[in-house]
Motif scaffolding. Structure first.
Motif, PDB file in Angstrom:
ATOM      1  N   LEU A  53       8.539   3.449   0.174  1.00  0.00           N
ATOM      2  CA  LEU A  53       8.265   4.773  -0.395  1.00  0.00           C
ATOM      3  C   LEU A  53       7.364   4.701  -1.635  1.00  0.00           C
ATOM      4  CD1 LEU A  53      11.790   6.417   0.067  1.00  0.00           C
ATOM      5  CD2 LEU A  53       9.722   6.764   1.437  1.00  0.00           C
ATOM      6  N   LYS A  54       6.590   3.618  -1.775  1.00  0.00           N
ATOM      7  CA  LYS A  54       5.661   3.512  -2.914  1.00  0.00           C
ATOM      8  C   LYS A  54       4.318   2.975  -2.423  1.00  0.00           C
ATOM      9  CE  LYS A  54       7.166   1.881  -6.850  1.00  0.00           C
ATOM     10  NZ  LYS A  54       7.918   1.067  -7.828  1.00  0.00           N
ATOM     11  N   GLU A  55       3.659   3.727  -1.544  1.00  0.00           N
ATOM     12  CA  GLU A  55       2.333   3.368  -1.052  1.00  0.00           C
ATOM     13  C   GLU A  55       1.307   3.923  -2.037  1.00  0.00           C
ATOM     14  OE1 GLU A  55      -0.002   1.677   0.850  1.00  0.00           O
ATOM     15  OE2 GLU A  55      -1.127   3.372   0.081  1.00  0.00           O
ATOM     16  N   PRO A  56       0.564   3.045  -2.732  1.00  0.00           N
ATOM     17  CA  PRO A  56      -0.278   3.510  -3.845  1.00  0.00           C
ATOM     18  C   PRO A  56      -1.397   4.461  -3.438  1.00  0.00           C
ATOM     19  CG  PRO A  56      -0.702   1.200  -3.325  1.00  0.00           C
ATOM     20  CD  PRO A  56       0.509   1.582  -2.560  1.00  0.00           C
ATOM     21  N   ALA A  57      -1.972   4.274  -2.255  1.00  0.00           N
ATOM     22  CA  ALA A  57      -3.067   5.164  -1.857  1.00  0.00           C
ATOM     23  C   ALA A  57      -2.569   6.590  -1.664  1.00  0.00           C
ATOM     24  CB  ALA A  57      -3.711   4.647  -0.569  1.00  0.00           C
ATOM     25  N   VAL A  58      -1.429   6.746  -1.009  1.00  0.00           N
ATOM     26  CA  VAL A  58      -0.880   8.081  -0.766  1.00  0.00           C
ATOM     27  C   VAL A  58      -0.444   8.726  -2.084  1.00  0.00           C
ATOM     28  CG1 VAL A  58       0.976   9.372   0.363  1.00  0.00           C
ATOM     29  CG2 VAL A  58      -0.149   7.488   1.567  1.00  0.00           C
ATOM     30  N   ARG A  71      -5.659   9.373 -16.130  1.00  0.00           N
ATOM     31  CA  ARG A  71      -6.173   8.288 -15.308  1.00  0.00           C
ATOM     32  C   ARG A  71      -5.085   7.816 -14.344  1.00  0.00           C
ATOM     33  NH1 ARG A  71      -7.450   7.633 -20.522  1.00  0.00           N
ATOM     34  NH2 ARG A  71      -5.862   6.016 -20.883  1.00  0.00           N
ATOM     35  N   ILE A  72      -5.505   7.228 -13.236  1.00  0.00           N
ATOM     36  CA  ILE A  72      -4.571   6.829 -12.182  1.00  0.00           C
ATOM     37  C   ILE A  72      -4.891   5.387 -11.787  1.00  0.00           C
ATOM     38  CG2 ILE A  72      -3.706   7.329  -9.857  1.00  0.00           C
ATOM     39  CD1 ILE A  72      -5.020  10.198 -10.299  1.00  0.00           C
ATOM     40  N   THR A  73      -3.916   4.492 -11.937  1.00  0.00           N
ATOM     41  CA  THR A  73      -4.099   3.090 -11.557  1.00  0.00           C
ATOM     42  C   THR A  73      -3.180   2.763 -10.387  1.00  0.00           C
ATOM     43  OG1 THR A  73      -4.576   2.503 -13.865  1.00  0.00           O
ATOM     44  CG2 THR A  73      -4.082   0.701 -12.355  1.00  0.00           C
ATOM     45  N   GLY A  74      -3.760   2.335  -9.276  1.00  0.00           N
ATOM     46  CA  GLY A  74      -2.981   1.969  -8.097  1.00  0.00           C
ATOM     47  C   GLY A  74      -3.000   0.468  -7.883  1.00  0.00           C
ATOM     48  N   THR A  75      -1.824  -0.117  -7.638  1.00  0.00           N
ATOM     49  CA  THR A  75      -1.688  -1.555  -7.431  1.00  0.00           C
ATOM     50  C   THR A  75      -1.775  -1.890  -5.948  1.00  0.00           C
ATOM     51  OG1 THR A  75      -0.221  -1.696  -9.347  1.00  0.00           O
ATOM     52  CG2 THR A  75      -0.207  -3.561  -7.832  1.00  0.00           C
ATOM     53  N   PHE A  76      -2.518  -2.960  -5.634  1.00  0.00           N
ATOM     54  CA  PHE A  76      -2.688  -3.378  -4.241  1.00  0.00           C
ATOM     55  C   PHE A  76      -2.502  -4.887  -4.113  1.00  0.00           C
ATOM     56  CE2 PHE A  76      -5.130   0.453  -4.867  1.00  0.00           C
ATOM     57  CZ  PHE A  76      -4.916   1.194  -3.707  1.00  0.00           C
ATOM     58  N   TYR A  77      -1.924  -5.315  -2.998  1.00  0.00           N
ATOM     59  CA  TYR A  77      -1.891  -6.734  -2.639  1.00  0.00           C
ATOM     60  C   TYR A  77      -3.122  -6.998  -1.770  1.00  0.00           C
ATOM     61  CZ  TYR A  77       2.949  -6.866  -4.287  1.00  0.00           C
ATOM     62  OH  TYR A  77       4.087  -6.808  -5.054  1.00  0.00           O
ATOM     63  N   ALA A  78      -4.009  -7.849  -2.251  1.00  0.00           N
ATOM     64  CA  ALA A  78      -5.335  -7.994  -1.653  1.00  0.00           C
ATOM     65  C   ALA A  78      -5.305  -8.435  -0.195  1.00  0.00           C
ATOM     66  CB  ALA A  78      -6.159  -8.984  -2.474  1.00  0.00           C
ATOM     67  N   THR A  86      -9.415  -1.211   1.406  1.00  0.00           N
ATOM     68  CA  THR A  86      -9.159  -1.075  -0.031  1.00  0.00           C
ATOM     69  C   THR A  86     -10.370  -0.492  -0.741  1.00  0.00           C
ATOM     70  OG1 THR A  86      -7.766  -3.042   0.137  1.00  0.00           O
ATOM     71  CG2 THR A  86      -8.298  -2.270  -2.066  1.00  0.00           C
ATOM     72  N   ALA A  87     -11.565  -0.968  -0.392  1.00  0.00           N
ATOM     73  CA  ALA A  87     -12.788  -0.452  -1.014  1.00  0.00           C
ATOM     74  C   ALA A  87     -12.968   1.029  -0.711  1.00  0.00           C
ATOM     75  CB  ALA A  87     -13.996  -1.243  -0.522  1.00  0.00           C
ATOM     76  N   SER A  88     -12.702   1.418   0.526  1.00  0.00           N
ATOM     77  CA  SER A  88     -12.850   2.820   0.918  1.00  0.00           C
ATOM     78  C   SER A  88     -11.824   3.700   0.212  1.00  0.00           C
ATOM     79  CB  SER A  88     -12.700   2.948   2.436  1.00  0.00           C
ATOM     80  OG  SER A  88     -12.820   4.291   2.844  1.00  0.00           O
ATOM     81  N   THR A  89     -10.575   3.205   0.104  1.00  0.00           N
ATOM     82  CA  THR A  89      -9.534   3.954  -0.597  1.00  0.00           C
ATOM     83  C   THR A  89      -9.953   4.240  -2.037  1.00  0.00           C
ATOM     84  OG1 THR A  89      -7.745   3.053   0.756  1.00  0.00           O
ATOM     85  CG2 THR A  89      -7.153   3.858  -1.433  1.00  0.00           C
ATOM     86  N   ALA A  90     -10.439   3.203  -2.718  1.00  0.00           N
ATOM     87  CA  ALA A  90     -10.853   3.374  -4.114  1.00  0.00           C
ATOM     88  C   ALA A  90     -12.067   4.286  -4.227  1.00  0.00           C
ATOM     89  CB  ALA A  90     -11.149   2.006  -4.732  1.00  0.00           C
ATOM     90  N   ASN A  91     -13.004   4.163  -3.301  1.00  0.00           N
ATOM     91  CA  ASN A  91     -14.190   5.007  -3.272  1.00  0.00           C
ATOM     92  C   ASN A  91     -13.793   6.475  -3.111  1.00  0.00           C
ATOM     93  OD1 ASN A  91     -17.218   5.216  -2.921  1.00  0.00           O
ATOM     94  ND2 ASN A  91     -16.596   6.007  -0.931  1.00  0.00           N
ATOM     95  N   LEU A  92     -12.879   6.727  -2.177  1.00  0.00           N
ATOM     96  CA  LEU A  92     -12.396   8.088  -1.951  1.00  0.00           C
ATOM     97  C   LEU A  92     -11.624   8.604  -3.163  1.00  0.00           C
ATOM     98  CD1 LEU A  92     -11.689  10.597  -0.267  1.00  0.00           C
ATOM     99  CD2 LEU A  92      -9.865   9.261   0.817  1.00  0.00           C
ATOM    100  N   MET A  93     -10.799   7.747  -3.766  1.00  0.00           N
ATOM    101  CA  MET A  93     -10.010   8.188  -4.909  1.00  0.00           C
ATOM    102  C   MET A  93     -10.889   8.556  -6.099  1.00  0.00           C
ATOM    103  SD  MET A  93      -6.858   8.748  -4.666  1.00  0.00           S
ATOM    104  CE  MET A  93      -6.793   8.946  -6.451  1.00  0.00           C
ATOM    105  N   GLN A  94     -11.983   7.846  -6.307  1.00  0.00           N
ATOM    106  CA  GLN A  94     -12.904   8.223  -7.375  1.00  0.00           C
ATOM    107  C   GLN A  94     -13.487   9.617  -7.116  1.00  0.00           C
ATOM    108  OE1 GLN A  94     -12.432   6.751 -10.143  1.00  0.00           O
ATOM    109  NE2 GLN A  94     -14.441   5.855 -10.587  1.00  0.00           N
ATOM    110  N   ALA A  95     -13.885   9.863  -5.867  1.00  0.00           N
ATOM    111  CA  ALA A  95     -14.453  11.174  -5.516  1.00  0.00           C
ATOM    112  C   ALA A  95     -13.401  12.276  -5.628  1.00  0.00           C
ATOM    113  CB  ALA A  95     -15.023  11.124  -4.107  1.00  0.00           C
ATOM    114  N   LEU A  96     -12.183  11.976  -5.172  1.00  0.00           N
ATOM    115  CA  LEU A  96     -11.119  12.974  -5.132  1.00  0.00           C
ATOM    116  C   LEU A  96     -10.610  13.320  -6.526  1.00  0.00           C
ATOM    117  CD1 LEU A  96      -9.453  14.438  -2.859  1.00  0.00           C
ATOM    118  CD2 LEU A  96      -7.739  12.625  -3.142  1.00  0.00           C
TER     119      LEU A  96
END
Length: 359
Positions: A53-58, A71-78, A86-96
């Motif tokens: 129940l802690k998916e950072p992208a969602v 500001r919003i910092t999301g943690t990811f396991y590479a 991961t790159a797309s998620t971050a790209n979308l989050m910047q736009a959103l």
């Protein structure tokens, strides 16, 4: 709260908080915590990753729409995701979010990654992941064959043209700190790193950045600090001493914290010899006990470790202690332990302390 109030801009620039710390049963609470964190003037919410129940992208997407400035910092396991995901998620989050997103990479315990069937998160894998992501954000078509796999043609079809999200790495030991200095935009230090530990860590990070030909002062030092302002004694002990044991009992992990702080390592032997810890046979304490159940083990910790490694007492005392970490070289502080709903008095005292420093 307005940012024209004395100390308010510095509070926004220099302090944030975790939302949904620890295990979670109702993730919707995290949205309320983010809204409250923004209301009381904090400048960032941090989201950790726990598979359930802690998916950072969602969560980051939900927080972006529920807030406007923070500001919003999301943690990811590479190694858990394909790099383009991961790159797309971050790209979308910047736009959103309107350029409010930051990526944090963490290194999970190798045994945990193995249990999940995911490759260990090595420095080589992290370095290549970061390189691939930054190239994708630049608009490149990436042809990669290496430790992360074989990717003949990676490209973000609809790239957001705003600023790239900063990449932060959570680190304790010298090798991790050096990696952050060479490859990342910032480093998050671990709870219970003392002001002296912050100085030692910042020096390692910035020397590595300079050696890599980077601007050493451009790598930001973030510090994760357990705070327990105005809590009843039993709750304070659970938040601080009980939680501390889950860090210090881990072989290697606890040792790195003690070494960077220049503390007495013999205390770790006492912790690990306690019957509750010795009976675990290597299983992490936080998977076997609640924080309350570890309070008795936490009594082993010297008071010096609590005084130097956490912020405990009245809201005013906590605020004054937090200033010591800024003085030691922390650029931004992540408040951990207390929930945003309990931080109103602390943020008021932080504004007082920051204004007194001319910030």
């Amino acid at each position: 709260m307005t940012l024209t109030e004395p100390g308010a801009q510095a509070l926004f620039d220099k302090f944030g908080t975790y939302i949904l710390p620890g295990r979670v049963s109702d993730p919707r609470r995290g949205i309320d915590e983010a809204i409250e964190a923004e209301r009381i003037g904090l400048g960032c919410v941090w989201i950790s990753e726990r598979f359930a129940l802690k998916e950072p992208a969602v969560l980051a997407g939900a927080v972006a729409q529920a807030t406007s400035k923070i500001r919003i910092t999301g943690t990811f396991y590479a190694t858990m995701r394909h790099p383009i995901v991961t790159a797309s998620t971050a790209n979308l989050m910047q736009a959103l979010s309107g350029d409010r997103f930051r990526v944090m990479f963490a290194r999970a315990v190798p045994a945990y990654m193995k249990m999940l069937g995911s490759p260990p998160i090595t420095m080589d894998r992290l370095a290549d992941t970061i390189s691939i992501m930054k190239r994708l954000w630049e608009g490149e078509t990436v042809n990669y064959e290496g430790i992360m796999g074989n990717f003949p043609m990676l490209k973000l079809t609809d790239k957001y043209d705003g600023p790239q999200p900063p990449i932060i790495f959570t680190a304790i030991g010298p090798k991790s700190l050096e990696f952050a200095g060479a490859h990342c935009d910032g480093v998050l230090l671990h709870p219970f790193v003392s002001p002296q530990g912050v100085r030692n860590s910042a020096r390692i990070v910035r020397e590595a950045a300079e050696k890599a030909g980077r601007d050493p002062m451009a790598v930001r030092i973030y510090h994760n600090i357990i705070v327990a302002p105005d809590l009843p004694k039993d709750e304070e002990d659970a938040v601080v001493r009980g939680r501390a044991i889950t860090y210090f009992e881990l072989p290697g992990f606890g040792d790195l914290i003690v070494e960077i702080n220049e503390w007495d390592k013999s205390v770790l032997d006492q912790i690990r010899a306690h019957p509750k810890i010795a009976s675990l046979n290597g299983k992490p304490a936080d998977q076997a006990y609640t924080r309350q159940e570890l309070v008795d083990v936490g009594q082993i910790l010297p008071q010096q470790w609590i005084d130097e490694g956490a912020a405990v007492g009245t809201a005013a005392q906590c605020a004054d202690q937090l200033m010591a970490y800024l003085d030691a070289g922390a650029d931004e502080i992540l408040l951990h332990g207390a929930a945003p709903k309990d931080m109103g008095p602390l943020t008021s005292e932080l504004k007082r302390a920051l204004a007194a420093k001319g910030l």
